[in-house]
Write a protein that holds these residues in place. Structure first.
Motif, PDB file in Angstrom:
ATOM      1  N   VAL A 236       0.834  -1.205   0.000  1.00 22.04           N
ATOM      2  CA  VAL A 236       0.000   0.000   0.000  1.00 22.04           C
ATOM      3  C   VAL A 236       0.870   1.257   0.000  1.00 22.04           C
ATOM      4  N   ALA A 237       1.918   1.269   0.808  1.00 23.39           N
ATOM      5  CA  ALA A 237       2.770   2.463   0.883  1.00 23.39           C
ATOM      6  C   ALA A 237       3.404   2.773  -0.466  1.00 23.39           C
ATOM      7  N   ASP A 238       3.827   1.737  -1.197  1.00 22.85           N
ATOM      8  CA  ASP A 238       4.393   1.963  -2.526  1.00 22.85           C
ATOM      9  C   ASP A 238       3.350   2.558  -3.465  1.00 22.85           C
ATOM     10  N   ALA A 239       2.107   2.083  -3.374  1.00 19.68           N
ATOM     11  CA  ALA A 239       1.036   2.628  -4.215  1.00 19.68           C
ATOM     12  C   ALA A 239       0.740   4.072  -3.854  1.00 19.68           C
ATOM     13  N   VAL A 240       0.837   4.402  -2.573  1.00 19.35           N
ATOM     14  CA  VAL A 240       0.619   5.790  -2.145  1.00 19.35           C
ATOM     15  C   VAL A 240       1.632   6.713  -2.805  1.00 19.35           C
ATOM     16  N   LEU A 241       2.901   6.299  -2.811  1.00 14.82           N
ATOM     17  CA  LEU A 241       3.929   7.125  -3.446  1.00 14.82           C
ATOM     18  C   LEU A 241       3.738   7.199  -4.954  1.00 14.82           C
ATOM     19  N   GLU A 242       3.386   6.080  -5.568  1.00 16.09           N
ATOM     20  CA  GLU A 242       3.238   6.047  -7.018  1.00 16.09           C
ATOM     21  C   GLU A 242       2.081   6.904  -7.507  1.00 16.09           C
ATOM     22  N   TYR A 243       0.968   6.843  -6.776  1.00 13.52           N
ATOM     23  CA  TYR A 243      -0.223   7.560  -7.215  1.00 13.52           C
ATOM     24  C   TYR A 243      -0.418   8.887  -6.488  1.00 13.52           C
ATOM     25  N   GLN A 244       0.611   9.312  -5.751  1.00 14.37           N
ATOM     26  CA  GLN A 244       0.563  10.612  -5.066  1.00 14.37           C
ATOM     27  C   GLN A 244      -0.683  10.741  -4.183  1.00 14.37           C
ATOM     28  N   ALA A 245      -1.066   9.648  -3.523  1.00 15.54           N
ATOM     29  CA  ALA A 245      -2.209   9.689  -2.617  1.00 15.54           C
ATOM     30  C   ALA A 245      -1.792  10.320  -1.295  1.00 15.54           C
ATOM     31  N   ASP A 246      -2.736  10.984  -0.663  1.00 13.00           N
ATOM     32  CA  ASP A 246      -2.436  11.582   0.643  1.00 13.00           C
ATOM     33  C   ASP A 246      -3.331  11.033   1.739  1.00 13.00           C
ATOM     34  N   THR A 247      -4.211  10.071   1.395  1.00 14.39           N
ATOM     35  CA  THR A 247      -5.082   9.439   2.388  1.00 14.39           C
ATOM     36  C   THR A 247      -5.225   7.962   2.050  1.00 14.39           C
ATOM     37  N   VAL A 248      -5.171   7.131   3.068  1.00 16.16           N
ATOM     38  CA  VAL A 248      -5.450   5.708   2.928  1.00 16.16           C
ATOM     39  C   VAL A 248      -6.646   5.392   3.804  1.00 16.16           C
ATOM     40  N   ILE A 249      -7.709   4.866   3.194  1.00 15.03           N
ATOM     41  CA  ILE A 249      -8.933   4.537   3.915  1.00 15.03           C
ATOM     42  C   ILE A 249      -9.018   3.017   4.058  1.00 15.03           C
TER      43      ILE A 249
END
Length: 509
Positions: A236-249
């Motif tokens: 999940v953390a890698d996907a957050v960086l890749e997609y420039q997400a700032d929230t994980v629900i």
């Protein structure tokens, strides 16, 4: 692998859309200033500036009036200098308390009543502290601040926040000022949370993808977006960086992960700067009824049971009496005009009375301006096969029983104004569930009877959320939510929204 990419917005609309493409995963372009984690900082800065302008205008106006009221001297300084200094102190203290009270927090701006409640409570706290300080310092010449700056400033702040909220809703409709979010969990939980977020009138989230391992989550359209799986649960953390997400629900703990999965995920997210949000299946429970308390490291969620008696309901009744009495007095000339028009429009009485069911199943006679022909009740039997209403409701979009004037009265809800008399008598409230007919109550399922735990209303969540355009299940859900979570602040917001709906009617027929 499949991934989500942003299409560049069209020059005129500015709307951001998502499309599913087959490309190797790469980092997306850096988000614009009005998306992702940066939107909140930008929006808070604009709120801070406009709050400061409102407070400065109100406080210095209060100081000017105080100068006129209280005489030429204050704390030994020449009056203009003294009042300017004192006004600056009051304005700075007011701004400081607004900031300390988190009135511009990301979790409160943009939706709900909490933002307005915090602004009001922070304002009252600031002036309470100032009053004590003035008393200790024996500063007497402060009438202008309390008589003018406080009421005008508070009203100005609330209007300012409302105007910014309308602006924010328009920006979010165009794809800006959204938090980029990734949903985490099993497919069933993700589907549920995605549906709940999609029901929000102004969702703060731009769902850029789903992290799941079970492989059953299909591609879903979320508004103008297409949402699909972007990673497994362990990346999940890698996907957050890749997609420039700032929230994980997190939509519930995944079945095939250990109990400490959420804790491990929070540690992984530390290097990304993304916030972690835990979604609860505790639906239709308002925030003020939920509180948390840690016990030996175990976070316990407390849910207060709804209260149907007590001081809060006494305050509601007080508001009903004052508002209905004032409304009847002010609208009396309009009542005379409408009554004369009804007499000219069609034969029959001016008022229409009908038995409705009130609190705890008690029936009462509800009064309305007549909007149908005098034989409407007798003619109903021949129209039952044309019913277009939801659930147990009977509605026909083009009801032949409605008079020409009645269509106008119904469109702008003028036919319901005599119900102010029912409110004054105590049969109804200004805000509450829709008053049902006895035959509708007889057809209620068990849980729907909870609508009768409080008085029916002249207006309510049903009336300001689409009225006859709503499905039966949705109208019941809104009424039950109100019954269990209402507050005076919510009532005032519904009254305000009712005024807007009356001026721009939707779903009324």
């Amino acid at each position: 692998m499949s991934r989500l990419t942003h299409e560049r917005p069209a020059p005129r609309s500015g709307r951001t859309t998502l499309r599913l493409v087959e490309t190797p995963p790469t980092r997306v372009d850096a988000p614009r200033i009005h998306s992702g984690a940066r939107w909140a900082k930008h929006y808070r800065a604009m709120l801070r500036a406009s709050d400061a302008a409102v407070i400065t205008a109100a406080v210095f106006a209060g100081g000017a009036i105080g100068w006129r009221l209280d005489g030429p001297s204050l704390v030994g300084l020449p009056s203009p200098v003294a009042y300017a200094t004192l006004s600056a102190v009051v304005a700075l203290a007011w701004m400081a308390v607004l900031g300390a009270h988190q009135t511009r927090g990301t979790r409160v701006i943009g939706a709900g009543a909490l933002e307005y409640k915090r602004v009001a409570s922070a304002t009252m706290l600031a002036f309470g502290m100032l009053a004590m300080a003035f008393l200790v310092l024996q500063t007497q010449a402060t009438r202008g601040f309390f008589l003018l700056a406080l009421p005008i400033g508070l009203l100005g702040l609330l209007v300012n926040r409302w105007l910014w909220r309308r602006w924010l809703i328009r920006q979010r409709d165009n794809g800006s000022y959204l938090s980029r979010a990734i949903l985490v969990g099993d497919s069933a939980d993700v589907e549920y949370v995605l549906g709940q977020i999609g029901r929000l009138a102004c969702s703060p989230y731009d769902i850029v993808g789903v992290a799941a391992d079970d492989g059953d989550f299909p591609t879903r359209r979320f508004g103008s977006r297409i949402v699909s799986t972007v990673s497994g649960l362990d990346h999940v953390a890698d996907a957050v960086l890749e997609y420039q997400a700032d929230t994980v629900i997190v939509a519930g703990r995944p079945r095939h992960r250990s109990d400490d999965y959420v804790r491990s995920l929070s540690w992984e997210l530390e290097r990304t700067g993304a916030s972690l949000v835990l979604a609860s299946r505790l639906t239709d429970v308002a925030g003020p009824r939920i509180s948390f308390s840690p016990v030996e490291g175990l976070p316990l969620m407390h849910v207060e049971l709804p209260q149907f008696e007590g001081r809060k309901h006494m305050l509601k009744r007080g508001l009903d009496i004052v508002a209905s009495a004032f409304g009847l007095l002010v609208l009396l000339p309009a009542f005379g005009v409408i009554a004369a028009l009804i007499k000219l429009d069609s034969p029959g009485p001016v008022f229409f009375r009908q038995e409705r069911v009130g609190r705890n199943g008690r029936t009462f006679s509800m009064v309305k301006f007549r909007s149908m022909v005098a034989t409407a009740e007798h003619d109903l039997a021949g129209l039952l096969d044309q019913n277009e209403g939801a659930g147990v409701l009977f509605k026909i979009r083009h009801d032949p029983r409605v008079t020409p004037l009645g269509r106008v009265l119904r469109k702008f809800s003028l036919d319901e104004l005599p119900q102010l008399w029912n409110v004054l008598r105590g049969d109804m409230s200004i805000v509450g569930p829709r008053p049902p007919l006895p035959r509708e109550v007889d057809a209620y399922e068990r849980d729907v009877h909870r609508r009768l735990y409080i008085k029916p209303g002249l207006t309510g969540m049903w009336q300001v959320s689409g009225r006859s355009e709503l499905s039966w299940d949705e109208s019941v859900r809104l009424d039950l939510y109100y019954v269990e979570n209402w507050s005076l602040t919510v009532d005032l917001m519904i009254i305000w929204r009712t005024i807007r709906v009356v001026l721009k009617p939707e779903g009324a027929y």
